[in-house]
Every structure is written in structure tokens, then in C-alpha cells.
Scaffold this active site. Structure first.
Site, mmCIF file in Angstrom:
data_model
loop_
_atom_site.group_PDB
_atom_site.id
_atom_site.type_symbol
_atom_site.label_atom_id
_atom_site.label_comp_id
_atom_site.label_asym_id
_atom_site.label_seq_id
_atom_site.Cartn_x
_atom_site.Cartn_y
_atom_site.Cartn_z
ATOM 1 N N ASP A 122 37.594 22.064 5.416
ATOM 2 C CA ASP A 122 38.648 20.795 5.677
ATOM 3 C C ASP A 122 39.549 20.635 4.576
ATOM 4 O O ASP A 122 39.330 19.609 4.067
ATOM 5 C CB ASP A 122 37.376 19.694 6.165
ATOM 6 N N GLY A 212 40.119 6.588 6.836
ATOM 7 C CA GLY A 212 41.383 6.267 5.967
ATOM 8 C C GLY A 212 41.554 6.601 4.689
ATOM 9 O O GLY A 212 42.420 6.954 4.272
ATOM 10 N N ASP A 213 40.251 6.875 4.183
ATOM 11 C CA ASP A 213 40.068 7.707 2.763
ATOM 12 C C ASP A 213 40.084 9.112 2.726
ATOM 13 O O ASP A 213 40.269 9.799 1.649
ATOM 14 C CB ASP A 213 38.936 7.278 2.074
ATOM 15 N N SER A 214 40.056 9.681 4.034
ATOM 16 C CA SER A 214 39.845 11.296 4.261
ATOM 17 C C SER A 214 41.108 11.849 3.523
ATOM 18 O O SER A 214 42.179 11.278 3.375
ATOM 19 C CB SER A 214 39.909 11.361 5.806
HETATM 20 C C1 4AZ Z 1 37.017 8.973 8.230
HETATM 21 O O1 4AZ Z 1 36.810 9.088 9.289
HETATM 22 C C2 4AZ Z 1 35.785 9.048 7.228
HETATM 23 N N1 4AZ Z 1 31.556 8.011 4.844
HETATM 24 C C3 4AZ Z 1 35.876 9.176 6.044
HETATM 25 C C4 4AZ Z 1 34.660 9.488 4.948
HETATM 26 C C5 4AZ Z 1 33.480 9.096 5.929
HETATM 27 C C6 4AZ Z 1 33.068 9.027 7.049
HETATM 28 C C7 4AZ Z 1 34.514 8.926 7.713
HETATM 29 C C8 4AZ Z 1 32.092 9.284 4.878
HETATM 30 O O2 4AZ Z 1 38.008 9.130 7.683
#
Ligand code: 4AZ
Length: 257
Positions: A122, A212-214
Site C-alpha cells: 500500500d 483521512g490520515d491514510s
Molecule cells: C483509513 O480509513 C484508516 N486505525 C486509517 C488508519 C486506520 C484505520 C483506517 C488505523 O484511512
């Protein structure tokens, strides 16, 4: 003597009241949900953290500047997007401000083996239409195995939601989470692979990346060791956050930089 005692009682009462009315709210602010369980941070302190936005300016993911014109993010953030529909915002703590720089994206490289976040790979690299004069963050290399030791307190950063299914943060937030062992993460998630992922979180939960932190950074030892990828909910006990493991991808990423 009576006067000294009186003064002592007054000062004890005043400081007790002060701690209730002034110190307690500050302590509450520290545990209020941000990232989840984080606090505000500045892009001056973390100049390599960026966010990805649509052409209308809506933030949807994070990323890390690893070269003046290159951003590492998550494949699931950008797969299927066009460069023309994607912006990278640098140096803007507050999404409602106009601080910093908005770059256009000229190229999106997605790891060729990527299918879904839970299957690994990813990771993606964006090429920007300009060089950003800013510090960059080095990538963890295959030699950096010590950076992945369980218990290392890693930094997470982002503008994502402050609770699972909640609303996104207006401001950049940060927190620290301990890296979990492979066995702990495998117990939580059957899809966990220690060759392409790394997990972080407290056993009791409470602090985590969220929607949204992804794509944003997981940092330890001054290097990018992971990119925010997936998890079951956010900050739940027994379910750490899962991050793309950068070191195994060092060569393929570096080839894009
Ligand atoms: C997201 O959906 C997501 N707790 C990012 C991080 C985490 C879960 C979901 C980890 O972007």
C-alpha cells in the site's frame, strides 16, 4: 502564627481551585480526541508532512515529502485518481487557512503489486509540478531493522478524523504510538504480513491514526518507517493501526525518487 496558618490555608485552597478550573481543562485538552488521542502540531516542526486534496481543496489523505518534488503516500489514497484531480498541500497546519504551497501532481506511481490495503504493497509516489524548498524525510532502508523493534515510540501525524466515523480535524495533529510485535499484530489481524506491514498502538487503544490520515507518515529514528494504511476502526483496544512497511520497498520507492 495564626496569620501564617491562615495564609497557608488560603494558598492551598486557591491552588486546589486553580488545579480544578485551570489545570484540569488543559489536561483534558491533551486527551481530547485528535488524530485519535493526539495534540496539535505544526508543519514548521514537521516540514515534510503534507496532505492530499481534491481540486476543490478537500483533504482526503496524508503524505510525506521525501524529495523536493516527490511525495510518498498510500496506494489506496490515489489508485484510480488522475494527477490532474490531485493536489498536494505543504506547510498548512490549518486546512481553513491559505498558508503554504499547493502543488499540482504530474504523475502517480502505484506499487505494481498493490490490490487492496489489507493485501499489502500500500505505497505510492506522487511527482509534483514544482520543487518545494523544505526539509525532506529519509526512507527507512532494508538495513534499518532496529527501527522496527516492538516498543519503539513512533510518531504519527495527520489531518484525519478524531474518532472512528467522526469528523476530520481542521488542524494537523500528532501522537506517539508504540510499535507492536508481529505476533501481537497477527493475533489482531489474520491479513497481517510482517514483510509488507508494521503495526502500532497501545494494548488498551486510545491513540491511533484514523480515516483521512491514510498515506501519512509513521516516523521513528528520523526516518519514514511506515505509511498509514488500515485497521479495524480506530484506537480500539486489541486492534492497532496498520502501516505499510517502508524498508522492504526502499528500492522500488527510491527508483521513483
Ligand atoms: C483509513 O480509513 C484508516 N486505525 C486509517 C488508519 C486506520 C484505520 C483506517 C488505523 O484511512
Amino acid at each position: 502564627m495564626a496569620k501564617t496558618l491562615h495564609r497557608l490555608i488560603v494558598s492551598v485552597v486557591v491552588s486546589a481551585l486553580a488545579s480544578i478550573f485551570f489545570i484540569a481543562p488543559a489536561a483534558n485538552a491533551d486527551v481530547s480526541p485528535m488524530i485519535v488521542g493526539g495534540t496539535r502540531a505544526s508543519t514548521s516542526t514537521y516540514p515534510w508532512v503534507v496532505y492530499l486534496a481534491s481540486t476543490s481543496g478537500s483533504q482526503f489523505c496524508g503524505g510525506t515529502l521525501t524529495k523536493a518534488n516527490k511525495v510518498v503516500t498510500a496506494a489506496h489514497c490515489v489508485k484510480g485518481r488522475t494527477p490532474a484531480s490531485t493536489r498536494v498541500v505543504h506547510g498548512r497546519d490549518d486546512k481553513q487557512s491559505t498558508a503554504g504551497t499547493v502543488a499540482n501532481v504530474t504523475k502517480i506511481w502505484v506499487h505494481p503489486s498493490y490490490t487492496t490495503a489489507t493485501a499489502g504493497y500500500d505505497v505510492a509516489v506522487l511527482t509534483l509540478d514544482r520543487n518545494i524548498s523544505s526539509a525532506t524525510l529519509p526512507l527507512a532502508t532494508p538495513q534499518d531493522t532496529a527501527l522496527y523493534t516492538a516498543g519503539n515510540s513512533a510518531l504519527i501525524l495527520g489531518w484525519g478524523t478524531t474518532s472512528s466515523g467522526g469528523s476530520a480535524s481542521r488542524y494537523l495533529l500528532k501522537a506517539n504510538v508504540p510499535l507492536t510485535s508481529d505476533s501481537t499484530c497477527k493475533t489482531a489481524y489474520s491479513q497481517y504480513s510482517n514483510t509488507s506491514m508494521v503495526c502500532a498502538g497501545f494494548p488498551q487503544g486510545g491513540v491511533d491514526t484514523c480515516q483521512g490520515d491514510s498515506g501519512g507518515p509513521l516516523v521513528f529514528g528520523g526516518k519514514l518507517i511506515g505509511d498509514t494504511s488500515w485497521g479495524r476502526g480506530c484506537a480500539a483496544a486489541g486492534y492497532p493501526g496498520v502501516y505499510g512497511r517502508i524498508a522492504p520497498y526502499y528500492s522500488v520507492i527510491t527508483a521513483q525518487l
